[in-house]
Design a protein around this motif. Structure first.
Motif, PDB file in Angstrom:
ATOM      1  N   LYS A 266       6.925  15.831  19.614  1.00  0.00           N
ATOM      2  CA  LYS A 266       7.307  16.143  18.485  1.00  0.00           C
ATOM      3  C   LYS A 266       7.504  17.724  18.515  1.00  0.00           C
ATOM      4  O   LYS A 266       8.752  18.163  18.036  1.00  0.00           O
ATOM      5  CB  LYS A 266       6.336  16.074  17.417  1.00  0.00           C
ATOM      6  N   ARG A 267       6.765  18.422  19.301  1.00  0.00           N
ATOM      7  CA  ARG A 267       7.218  19.770  19.340  1.00  0.00           C
ATOM      8  C   ARG A 267       7.531  20.118  20.880  1.00  0.00           C
ATOM      9  O   ARG A 267       6.956  19.684  21.951  1.00  0.00           O
ATOM     10  CB  ARG A 267       5.738  20.469  19.106  1.00  0.00           C
ATOM     11  N   LYS A 268       8.543  21.049  21.028  1.00  0.00           N
ATOM     12  CA  LYS A 268       9.032  21.421  22.254  1.00  0.00           C
ATOM     13  C   LYS A 268       9.217  22.907  22.260  1.00  0.00           C
ATOM     14  O   LYS A 268       9.025  23.403  21.456  1.00  0.00           O
ATOM     15  CB  LYS A 268      10.333  20.777  22.527  1.00  0.00           C
ATOM     16  N   GLY A 269       9.177  23.284  23.637  1.00  0.00           N
ATOM     17  CA  GLY A 269       9.585  24.935  23.978  1.00  0.00           C
ATOM     18  C   GLY A 269       8.563  25.247  24.404  1.00  0.00           C
ATOM     19  O   GLY A 269       7.234  24.836  25.035  1.00  0.00           O
ATOM     20  N   TYR A 270       8.417  26.765  24.874  1.00  0.00           N
ATOM     21  CA  TYR A 270       7.585  27.519  25.743  1.00  0.00           C
ATOM     22  C   TYR A 270       6.135  27.438  24.861  1.00  0.00           C
ATOM     23  O   TYR A 270       5.129  27.285  25.642  1.00  0.00           O
ATOM     24  CB  TYR A 270       8.252  28.774  25.916  1.00  0.00           C
ATOM     25  N   LEU A 271       6.119  27.794  23.520  1.00  0.00           N
ATOM     26  CA  LEU A 271       4.792  27.755  23.000  1.00  0.00           C
ATOM     27  C   LEU A 271       4.051  26.588  23.144  1.00  0.00           C
ATOM     28  O   LEU A 271       2.933  26.465  23.494  1.00  0.00           O
ATOM     29  CB  LEU A 271       5.057  28.093  21.356  1.00  0.00           C
TER      30      LEU A 271
ATOM     31  N   SER B 145      -3.827  21.392  28.870  1.00  0.00           N
ATOM     32  CA  SER B 145      -4.112  21.622  30.215  1.00  0.00           C
ATOM     33  C   SER B 145      -4.107  22.978  30.705  1.00  0.00           C
ATOM     34  O   SER B 145      -4.637  23.159  31.781  1.00  0.00           O
ATOM     35  CB  SER B 145      -3.335  20.440  31.101  1.00  0.00           C
ATOM     36  N   VAL B 146      -3.545  23.791  29.920  1.00  0.00           N
ATOM     37  CA  VAL B 146      -3.244  25.184  30.394  1.00  0.00           C
ATOM     38  C   VAL B 146      -4.361  26.062  29.802  1.00  0.00           C
ATOM     39  O   VAL B 146      -5.019  26.717  30.510  1.00  0.00           O
ATOM     40  CB  VAL B 146      -1.970  25.549  29.973  1.00  0.00           C
ATOM     41  N   PHE B 147      -4.327  25.862  28.409  1.00  0.00           N
ATOM     42  CA  PHE B 147      -5.204  27.044  27.919  1.00  0.00           C
ATOM     43  C   PHE B 147      -6.796  26.769  27.713  1.00  0.00           C
ATOM     44  O   PHE B 147      -7.515  27.923  27.717  1.00  0.00           O
ATOM     45  CB  PHE B 147      -4.847  27.321  26.302  1.00  0.00           C
TER      46      PHE B 147
ATOM     47  N   GLU C 124       0.641  30.724  33.998  1.00  0.00           N
ATOM     48  CA  GLU C 124       0.529  29.358  34.248  1.00  0.00           C
ATOM     49  C   GLU C 124       1.307  28.691  33.185  1.00  0.00           C
ATOM     50  O   GLU C 124       2.045  27.666  33.488  1.00  0.00           O
ATOM     51  CB  GLU C 124      -1.167  28.708  34.295  1.00  0.00           C
ATOM     52  N   SER C 125       1.200  29.228  32.102  1.00  0.00           N
ATOM     53  CA  SER C 125       1.911  28.648  31.032  1.00  0.00           C
ATOM     54  C   SER C 125       3.422  28.604  30.996  1.00  0.00           C
ATOM     55  O   SER C 125       4.161  27.609  30.832  1.00  0.00           O
ATOM     56  CB  SER C 125       1.808  29.286  29.493  1.00  0.00           C
ATOM     57  N   GLN C 126       4.079  29.684  31.694  1.00  0.00           N
ATOM     58  CA  GLN C 126       5.674  29.574  32.348  1.00  0.00           C
ATOM     59  C   GLN C 126       5.665  28.586  33.307  1.00  0.00           C
ATOM     60  O   GLN C 126       6.562  27.638  33.242  1.00  0.00           O
ATOM     61  CB  GLN C 126       5.635  30.994  32.779  1.00  0.00           C
TER      62      GLN C 126
END
Length: 167
Positions: free
Chosen positions: A130-135, A143-145, A83-85
């Motif tokens: 502020k933060r971007k990227g897969y993590l 909403s995912v974890f 789901e995170s992907q």
């Protein structure tokens, strides 16, 4: 009369054709984002179904219930990563949606469409995180974890209390 330098950026009104293309792109992106949401709900449902399957197996194999629960924690982990992907890919469309909304509201003084901007304001989210990227966009996205952490915590609690319950 002075001509602006090429380095100075000025919002130039779009032709009717370009404006129409921009509108089409906007609604295409919104539909694409919604399609991702539909797939994300399917992934969540499958993850919860997998956890339910672990519980059913624990009830069937009471003597090995703790081990089954511990091994079963991998199911929510796999679905969390999947789901995170999807969420990360989905969030890749947000900057363009934001950009189109900016063009439509600032260049044309339109009040709509502003789906993304309105949602961001309602939920007090920054349109430029502020933060971007897969993590951050995927793996640690709230909403995912949250649902997967709850599933894993539940299975760990079940691993601890199963031997007590099913003596």
């Amino acid at each position: 009369m002075s001509n602006p330098l090429p380095t100075e950026t000025q919002a130039q009104p779009l032709s009717e054709y370009e404006l129409d293309l921009l509108k089409q792109e906007y609604f295409f992106l919104q539909n694409t984002i919604e399609d991702y949401n539909k797939q994300i709900w399917v992934i969540k449902a499958l993850g919860i179904t997998g956890t339910g399957g672990v519980l059913a197996l624990m009830l069937q194999q009471k003597t090995n219930a703790s081990a089954i629960a511990l091994i079963g924690c991998t199911i929510p982990l796999f679905f969390w990563v999947l789901e995170s992907q999807w969420k990360h890919f989905q969030r890749g469309f947000y900057p363009r949606v934001n950009q189109i909304e900016f063009i439509l509201t600032n260049t044309y003084q339109l009040k709509a469409p502003a789906i993304y901007t309105s949602w961001s304001q309602t939920h007090k989210r920054n349109t430029n995180p502020k933060r971007k990227g897969y993590l951050w966009d995927g793996l640690l996205n709230r909403s995912v974890f949250i649902s997967y952490v709850l599933e894993i915590a539940f299975l760990l609690v079940m691993a601890v209390i199963a031997p007590i319950i099913w003596k």
